[in-house]
Design an enzyme around this catalytic site. Structure first.
Site, PDB file in Angstrom:
ATOM      1  N   SER A 198      -3.694  -2.989  -0.651  1.00 49.44           N
ATOM      2  CA  SER A 198      -2.588  -3.729  -0.053  1.00 49.44           C
ATOM      3  C   SER A 198      -3.046  -5.153   0.235  1.00 49.44           C
ATOM      4  O   SER A 198      -4.124  -5.359   0.814  1.00 49.44           O
ATOM      5  CB  SER A 198      -2.160  -3.042   1.254  1.00 49.44           C
ATOM      6  OG  SER A 198      -1.198  -3.823   1.910  1.00 49.44           O
ATOM      7  N   ALA A 199      -2.221  -6.141  -0.153  1.00 51.55           N
ATOM      8  CA  ALA A 199      -2.621  -7.551  -0.006  1.00 51.55           C
ATOM      9  C   ALA A 199      -2.831  -7.938   1.452  1.00 51.55           C
ATOM     10  O   ALA A 199      -3.805  -8.604   1.800  1.00 51.55           O
ATOM     11  CB  ALA A 199      -1.559  -8.454  -0.635  1.00 51.55           C
ATOM     12  N   ASN A 202      -8.040   4.110   8.603  1.00 46.09           N
ATOM     13  CA  ASN A 202      -7.453   2.911   9.216  1.00 46.09           C
ATOM     14  C   ASN A 202      -7.471   2.938  10.733  1.00 46.09           C
ATOM     15  O   ASN A 202      -7.394   1.900  11.376  1.00 46.09           O
ATOM     16  CB  ASN A 202      -6.018   2.705   8.719  1.00 46.09           C
ATOM     17  CG  ASN A 202      -5.183   3.953   8.800  1.00 46.09           C
ATOM     18  OD1 ASN A 202      -5.524   4.983   8.229  1.00 46.09           O
ATOM     19  ND2 ASN A 202      -4.087   3.890   9.527  1.00 46.09           N
ATOM     20  N   GLN A 221      -7.582   0.144   3.532  1.00 48.02           N
ATOM     21  CA  GLN A 221      -8.325  -0.327   4.693  1.00 48.02           C
ATOM     22  C   GLN A 221      -9.726  -0.792   4.296  1.00 48.02           C
ATOM     23  O   GLN A 221     -10.281  -1.687   4.921  1.00 48.02           O
ATOM     24  CB  GLN A 221      -8.410   0.824   5.717  1.00 48.02           C
ATOM     25  CG  GLN A 221      -8.631   0.383   7.142  1.00 48.02           C
ATOM     26  CD  GLN A 221      -7.527  -0.517   7.667  1.00 48.02           C
ATOM     27  OE1 GLN A 221      -7.816  -1.482   8.345  1.00 48.02           O
ATOM     28  NE2 GLN A 221      -6.274  -0.217   7.341  1.00 48.02           N
ATOM     29  N   GLY A 251       0.808  -1.211   0.000  1.00 45.03           N
ATOM     30  CA  GLY A 251       0.000   0.000   0.000  1.00 45.03           C
ATOM     31  C   GLY A 251       0.844   1.265   0.000  1.00 45.03           C
ATOM     32  O   GLY A 251       0.508   2.252  -0.657  1.00 45.03           O
ATOM     33  N   THR A 252       1.941   1.235   0.730  1.00 43.20           N
ATOM     34  CA  THR A 252       2.793   2.429   0.811  1.00 43.20           C
ATOM     35  C   THR A 252       3.329   2.790  -0.569  1.00 43.20           C
ATOM     36  O   THR A 252       3.261   3.949  -0.997  1.00 43.20           O
ATOM     37  CB  THR A 252       3.948   2.183   1.801  1.00 43.20           C
ATOM     38  OG1 THR A 252       3.383   1.957   3.091  1.00 43.20           O
ATOM     39  CG2 THR A 252       4.911   3.352   1.856  1.00 43.20           C
ATOM     40  N   CYS A 273       3.151   4.920  17.552  1.00 39.62           N
ATOM     41  CA  CYS A 273       4.184   4.544  18.514  1.00 39.62           C
ATOM     42  C   CYS A 273       5.467   4.256  17.756  1.00 39.62           C
ATOM     43  O   CYS A 273       5.521   3.313  16.989  1.00 39.62           O
ATOM     44  CB  CYS A 273       3.735   3.315  19.286  1.00 39.62           C
ATOM     45  SG  CYS A 273       4.886   2.837  20.557  1.00 39.62           S
TER      46      CYS A 273
END
Ligand code: PLP
Length: 360
Positions: free
Chosen positions: A177-178, A133, A161, A46-47, A302
């Site tokens: 994205s897979a 997301n 998402q 996805g990125t 985080c």
């Protein structure tokens, strides 16, 4: 040799089998997205699809002599959209970044975008995700698509998402994205509508019809295709998953009525809940859930051990103190009522410990 090990560009039998596996996956991903196989460009995830889509649209439009000068990005996009949009506007002279605000419920403010579009001049690219997301809140993509059409703007929709959880929107650019639909990590797709401007970000070999160079990750792409086929069939199970999520949220509210559930009043993906047990820091909750074998994430970003309040919650007007207590849980095809009960029991124990400690 089995197909996944072979190079799909090789002419031998194993290479041809690898090529067939990729093309079958392309058909399946296209079917999930409601588009043509030829529009699907496989990426590493996805990125990369987000980076490739944004850079590709802006540079493709410039190459075609129809420059994009305004880039509208919603305040709640994934970091991969926000970071690429910021880098693009820093490096591309004449391109301005404008933020689409969101309401307190976490929905992109269509009226604000309408005004922003009207106020300025120049060709625009709008980036709005299909569903967030962190909160699962479904975004008004159809309304924004209408606005984009009226303004002659291009539309980029991050569907990472949302894929497999709701009907897919139609847009000039769509990312997937897979691993978000039960497939393997390391594969994703950028879908570029036929005729939309696009320049390849990754140059080299002729793979993906010169729109994304590099030897294909055949096994991950084949897994992506299989996951896409199953995801399309599983769309009807959303009601069962939403019922589990609702049972969880009702339970949390019963145990701790002051719990804040973000986006609870608006349409959300069935699988997502984002809640803050007020006064209990996310790190404390994370540790307690982990000890009980319950996998949750903190609602805040985080990195390197430092919890920073989520940009999504901040854009929704949530204060940093409450944001630091935010937790995210996902429900999937294999979640059960027993899982919900276990999570609720864990919360009951956690709150009892926190209250005892506070009283001591
Ligand atoms: N976009 C959204 C909305 C996401 O949730 C994610 C991952 O969590 C990404 C993009 C990035 O996808 P990937 O992990 O495949 O790089």
């Amino acid at each position: 040799m089995r197909a996944p090990g072979a190079n799909a560009s090789s002419a031998h039998g194993a290479g041809r089998a690898a090529r067939a596996a990729i093309e079958q996956a392309r058909e399946r991903v296209a079917a999930l997205a409601g588009t043509k196989a030829a529009d699907v460009i496989f990426t590493s995830g996805g990125t990369e699809a987000n980076a490739s889509g944004l850079w590709g649209a802006v540079h493709g439009a410039a190459d075609a002599g129809a420059r994009i000068t305004r880039l509208f990005v919603s305040a709640i996009e994934h970091e991969s959209v926000l970071a690429n949009a910021a880098a693009l506007t820093e490096r591309m002279a004449g391109l301005r970044l404008e933020t689409i605000p969101v309401t307190r419920d976490g929905i992109a403010d269509v009226d604000a975008l309408r005004i922003l579009l009207r106020e300025g001049k120049g060709r625009a690219l709008i980036a709005l995700m299909a569903a967030n997301n962190e909160t699962g809140v479904v975004q008004p993509v159809a309304e924004v698509a209408q606005l984009a059409q009226e303004a002659g703007a291009l539309l980029f929709v991050d569907c990472v998402q949302a894929a497999g959880k709701m009907a897919m929107p139609s847009a000039d650019y769509v990312s997937l994205s897979a691993h978000k639909i039960g497939g393997p990590q390391g594969a994703g797709a950028l879908i570029v509508r036929e005729g939309a401007p696009f320049a390849a970000l990754i140059l080299g070999g002729g793979q993906e019809r010169r729109r994304r160079a590099g030897t294909e990750n055949v096994s991950a792409i084949a897994g992506f295709g299989a996951a896409a086929e199953i995801a399309a069939l599983e769309l009807p199970s959303a009601d069962r998953i939403a019922a589990l999520r609702d049972r969880f949220e009702e339970g949390v509210k019963r145990i701790a009525p002051e719990t804040e559930i973000f986006g609870a009043k608006v349409m959300r993906l069935a699988n997502t809940t984002n809640f803050a047990l007020s006064g209990v820091a996310a790190e404390t909750s994370l540790m307690a859930f982990d000890l009980d074998g319950i996998l949750m994430s903190s609602g805040a970003a985080c990195s390197s051990g430092k919890v920073t309040p989520s940009h999504v919650l901040r854009a929704m007007g949530v204060g940093d103190e409450l944001s630091r207590c935010a937790m995210r849980a996902s429900f999937g095809w294999n979640s059960t009522g027993a899982d919900v009960d276990a999570a609720l029991e864990s919360i009951t124990k956690l709150l009892a410990r926190v209250r005892t400690r506070a009283a001591a």
